[in-house]
Design a protein around this motif. Structure first.
Motif, PDB file in Angstrom:
ATOM      1  N   ASP A 197       6.850  -2.271   5.426  1.00 16.64           N
ATOM      2  CA  ASP A 197       5.569  -2.563   5.314  1.00 16.64           C
ATOM      3  C   ASP A 197       5.048  -1.877   6.062  1.00 16.64           C
ATOM      4  O   ASP A 197       4.715  -1.781   6.990  1.00 16.64           O
ATOM      5  N   ALA A 215       3.621  10.056   3.019  1.00  9.66           N
ATOM      6  CA  ALA A 215       3.661   9.327   2.399  1.00  9.66           C
ATOM      7  C   ALA A 215       5.327   9.721   0.868  1.00  9.66           C
ATOM      8  O   ALA A 215       5.595   9.009   0.524  1.00  9.66           O
ATOM      9  N   GLY A 274       7.940   7.241   0.457  1.00  9.66           N
ATOM     10  CA  GLY A 274       8.515   7.154  -1.315  1.00  9.66           C
ATOM     11  C   GLY A 274      10.510   7.734  -1.476  1.00  9.66           C
ATOM     12  O   GLY A 274      10.448   6.900  -1.649  1.00  9.66           O
ATOM     13  N   ASN A 300       7.407   0.524   1.578  1.00 12.34           N
ATOM     14  CA  ASN A 300       5.664  -0.037   1.200  1.00 12.34           C
ATOM     15  C   ASN A 300       4.440   0.648   1.763  1.00 12.34           C
ATOM     16  O   ASN A 300       4.361   0.981   3.259  1.00 12.34           O
ATOM     17  N   GLU A 348       1.698  -8.953   8.677  1.00  9.42           N
ATOM     18  CA  GLU A 348       2.607  -8.834   8.545  1.00  9.42           C
ATOM     19  C   GLU A 348       3.213  -7.260   8.197  1.00  9.42           C
ATOM     20  O   GLU A 348       4.353  -6.909   7.293  1.00  9.42           O
ATOM     21  N   TYR A 379       3.888  10.041  -3.023  1.00  4.35           N
ATOM     22  CA  TYR A 379       4.560   8.952  -2.736  1.00  4.35           C
ATOM     23  C   TYR A 379       5.583   8.550  -4.702  1.00  4.35           C
ATOM     24  O   TYR A 379       6.289   8.228  -4.032  1.00  4.35           O
ATOM     25  N   HIS A 438       9.457   8.408  -5.435  1.00  7.23           N
ATOM     26  CA  HIS A 438       9.922   6.988  -5.484  1.00  7.23           C
ATOM     27  C   HIS A 438      10.623   6.581  -6.728  1.00  7.23           C
ATOM     28  O   HIS A 438      10.540   7.214  -6.866  1.00  7.23           O
ATOM     29  N   ASP A 459      10.018  -2.676  -4.879  1.00  6.82           N
ATOM     30  CA  ASP A 459       9.529  -4.183  -4.745  1.00  6.82           C
ATOM     31  C   ASP A 459       8.625  -5.257  -5.392  1.00  6.82           C
ATOM     32  O   ASP A 459       8.988  -6.869  -5.173  1.00  6.82           O
ATOM     33  N   ASP A 509       7.107  -5.879  -2.868  1.00  8.09           N
ATOM     34  CA  ASP A 509       6.270  -7.183  -2.476  1.00  8.09           C
ATOM     35  C   ASP A 509       6.092  -6.719  -1.105  1.00  8.09           C
ATOM     36  O   ASP A 509       6.152  -6.819   0.374  1.00  8.09           O
ATOM     37  N   SER A 510       4.773  -6.281  -1.153  1.00  7.01           N
ATOM     38  CA  SER A 510       4.384  -5.390  -0.251  1.00  7.01           C
ATOM     39  C   SER A 510       3.268  -6.003   0.038  1.00  7.01           C
ATOM     40  O   SER A 510       2.297  -6.414   0.541  1.00  7.01           O
ATOM     41  N   THR A 511       3.530  -6.930   1.663  1.00 11.40           N
ATOM     42  CA  THR A 511       3.154  -8.226   1.446  1.00 11.40           C
ATOM     43  C   THR A 511       1.251  -8.164   3.264  1.00 11.40           C
ATOM     44  O   THR A 511       0.654  -8.686   2.909  1.00 11.40           O
ATOM     45  N   HIS A 512       1.453  -6.950   3.568  1.00 10.06           N
ATOM     46  CA  HIS A 512       0.830  -6.629   3.864  1.00 10.06           C
ATOM     47  C   HIS A 512      -0.395  -6.185   3.902  1.00 10.06           C
ATOM     48  O   HIS A 512      -1.422  -6.659   3.955  1.00 10.06           O
ATOM     49  N   GLU A 513      -0.877  -5.623   1.701  1.00  9.64           N
ATOM     50  CA  GLU A 513      -1.376  -5.202   1.684  1.00  9.64           C
ATOM     51  C   GLU A 513      -1.773  -6.435   0.795  1.00  9.64           C
ATOM     52  O   GLU A 513      -3.232  -6.523   0.561  1.00  9.64           O
ATOM     53  N   ALA A 524      -1.293  -9.723   2.007  1.00 12.36           N
ATOM     54  CA  ALA A 524      -2.362 -10.247   3.004  1.00 12.36           C
ATOM     55  C   ALA A 524      -4.055  -9.272   3.297  1.00 12.36           C
ATOM     56  O   ALA A 524      -4.759 -10.154   3.780  1.00 12.36           O
ATOM     57  N   LEU A 525      -4.322  -8.553   3.458  1.00 13.02           N
ATOM     58  CA  LEU A 525      -5.507  -7.989   3.551  1.00 13.02           C
ATOM     59  C   LEU A 525      -6.726  -7.834   2.946  1.00 13.02           C
ATOM     60  O   LEU A 525      -7.599  -8.855   3.099  1.00 13.02           O
TER      61      LEU A 525
END
Lengths: 365, 365
Positions: free
Chosen positions: A24, A41, A45, A50, A85, B64, B68, B73, B75-79, B81-82
């Motif tokens: 992340d 970016a 990618g 992420n 995170e 990006y 790719h 995935d 699972d972009s947990t940081h975004e 959480a934001l």
């Protein structure tokens, strides 16, 4: 797109931040760093990381800070959650005006900075790397034409980092094994203790505890400094030009100072707190891609044939596990040229003379 | 700074998003929306809100996505959480090229969109508002000169929203009380059921369940549509020009269609899923600041004297609590001009004739 921009992105993502699939990543983009952001970016990618891009604009920050009443509530939970995170943080500096925050008072800056301590710490807990996209405003600060500045910046950034890391490891080993450093140069004869300290091989990669691109310095945290030092590299400190600073140390503390220019600002720095009168860093620049001063500490302090000392805070990485070094609210680097008539000794043995290390062909015993 | 930029920021922060002291605000900044971002940051500082600015660049996203492998995935947990911690999200659109994502395949876009479902839902759970800074690229899309486009955009954005909300409330009340809507115009004679549906008074404020600035429409979720409709407002759907679309409905479903131009893309839309053949929205434009089509749905669908219908997804806000309306992966708006030779009836009573509502002086019974 300029191929150098792509190469810069490659170094940043692969060598510096060691980005992996699923990471992340927070990418902070300066208003003029757009092209580098596009290249980064693309790399992210490819890696399957992420991406969340943030906008790092001095003008936006200025407008916010000047309108605010300075009662920052320190409770910016959304930004804290983002960095808690995040796995990596890549900061792409590059704005339109290096003085964008010039009319924000230091009280406001300090209040904002203090309120954001937790956010900053969470950011430093990631694999963070600061770099800059060469912009016209940075060229102007350096007194250089734009194309000339681009050449300069990419020479500094697009190094053979693996090979430089290997060379810097030699100096790190000498410092790690040493007890006392002596620096002798024009207007300088200074000794410092470095017993039990660990030097950082700052090779522009988180794998080396190094968070700047470009980097190319070896630094440690000295103590018990004695003697005097003169800094002949021109700098801007707190927005003011500073020239020819001279510091005199006795058992670790600055006991006298003056300057050809900017003595007032040096006095202000020294009065911040007790730690501001002691050294937090001894750094030795080894990046031969940086061939001139550009009034930008990201580059200047890494320049080959220079040594810098910082008043104030030391980096914990240089201290034995669990110990903290010199503490202070400030960390102000000052730089001296060691290219001529100078020598750096460790425990009495000359390691660098006139800018050449003992392992270099040109080293003159 | 253009005083209208400041006024835009005032409307966005105070009227639209209702930002209060201590709110955690995410501000998405398009590459050419910098000036508006500065004005909004100033307002957020005044309010004592917490600001995190993100960079909303189509070119960064394109780079990006094209690099790719499409195995996002999710699972972009940081975004995530934001946005889970954010109170408000302000999106300032405005880039250099409205076609910045033109060469990203729809497969990639869909995979990315699907992977980000949780993030999108967390964002929609905030007080979110989308607006645009008038840019040269939007002026170009509208076929207008830059200064002319600025006039146009600010006329649409800087309304007396309180007074427009009061007028729109009259139409909302009629729709909420009604059971059947009939729209008659050139090439159009359509009936729809609206029993038990709740209309949204989209007055450009989260306080009205309205998330666009500009807004200025009243919309609901119709069902059991019968008859035919012709859309005479030129549009771009999925990057293709669409003109003179005609749809024929039987008991809610599209049973026949054609178009002067772009029939293929309408066919593609209709084949997305079952819900794509039904209407998700009946919207009535009431913003008199919008006096022409600019091929930008944010503006076009709010234009006074127009009615739009959307194929696909309905908004839950229009349904009884806990119920969902028409479901579909798409929501494609099509617009028809009702300024002449037209009437809108609710339960047999004419509410709007030739673009004039019954409460207007010019209304011709």
């Amino acid at each position: 797109m300029d191929e150098r921009v792509r190469e810069h992105a490659d170094v940043l993502v692969d060598w510096s931040a060691r980005v992996e699939t699923g990471d992340d990543v927070v990418l902070s983009v300066g208003p003029e760093a757009h092209d580098l952001a596009v290249a980064v970016a693309e790399k992210l990618g490819e890696r399957g990381a992420n991406l969340l891009a943030t906008y790092g604009s001095g003008e936006v920050t200025r407008a916010y800070l000047r309108a605010h009443d300075d009662e920052f509530d320190g409770d910016s939970t959304h930004e804290l959650a983002l960095f808690e995170e995040a796995d990596a943080y890549l900061s792409l500096g590059g704005g339109r005006n290096t003085s964008a925050l010039a009319d924000v008072s230091s009280e406001t800056r300090n209040a904002y900075r203090t309120a954001r301590t937790e956010i900053r710490e969470a950011r430093y807990d990631t694999r963070w790397v600061s770099t800059v996209h060469p912009t016209r405003s940075l060229a102007q600060q350096a007194g250089m034409a734009y194309a000339e500045y681009q050449e300069f910046a990419y020479d500094a950034i697009l190094r053979d980092w693996e090979s430089l890391a290997a060379e810097m490891a030699r100096l790190k080993d000498l410092l790690d094994d040493g007890c006392e450093v002596r620096l002798v140069s024009g207007g300088t004869d200074l000794t410092m203790r470095i017993d039990d300290r660990t030097a950082v091989n700052s090779a522009a990669s988180v794998a080396y505890d190094s968070h700047n691109l470009p980097s190319g310095e070896v630094f440690t945290a000295p103590s018990a400094t004695d003697g005097e030092v003169t800094f002949d590299v021109p700098m801007t400190v707190r927005g003011e030009a500073v020239r020819g600073v001279r510091l005199e140390f006795d058992d670790g503390d600055v006991v006298d100072y003056d300057a050809e220019r900017g003595a007032d600002v040096i006095g202000d720095v020294l009065e911040t707190d007790d730690g501001a009168r002691r050294l937090g860093e001894l750094g030795i620049g080894m990046n031969h891609g940086i061939d001139r001063y550009t009034d930008n500490i990201l580059f200047d302090e890494k320049m080959a044939e220079t040594v810098h000392l910082a008043l104030g805070r030391a980096y914990d990485a240089c201290l034995p596990d669990g110990q903290s070094g010199n503490e202070s609210a400030v960390h102000v680097d000052l730089i001296t040229d060691v290219g001529e008539d100078s020598r750096l000794e460790i425990d009495g043995e000359v390691v660098q003379r006139d800018g050449r290390f003992r392992w270099e062909d040109e080293f003159d015993k």
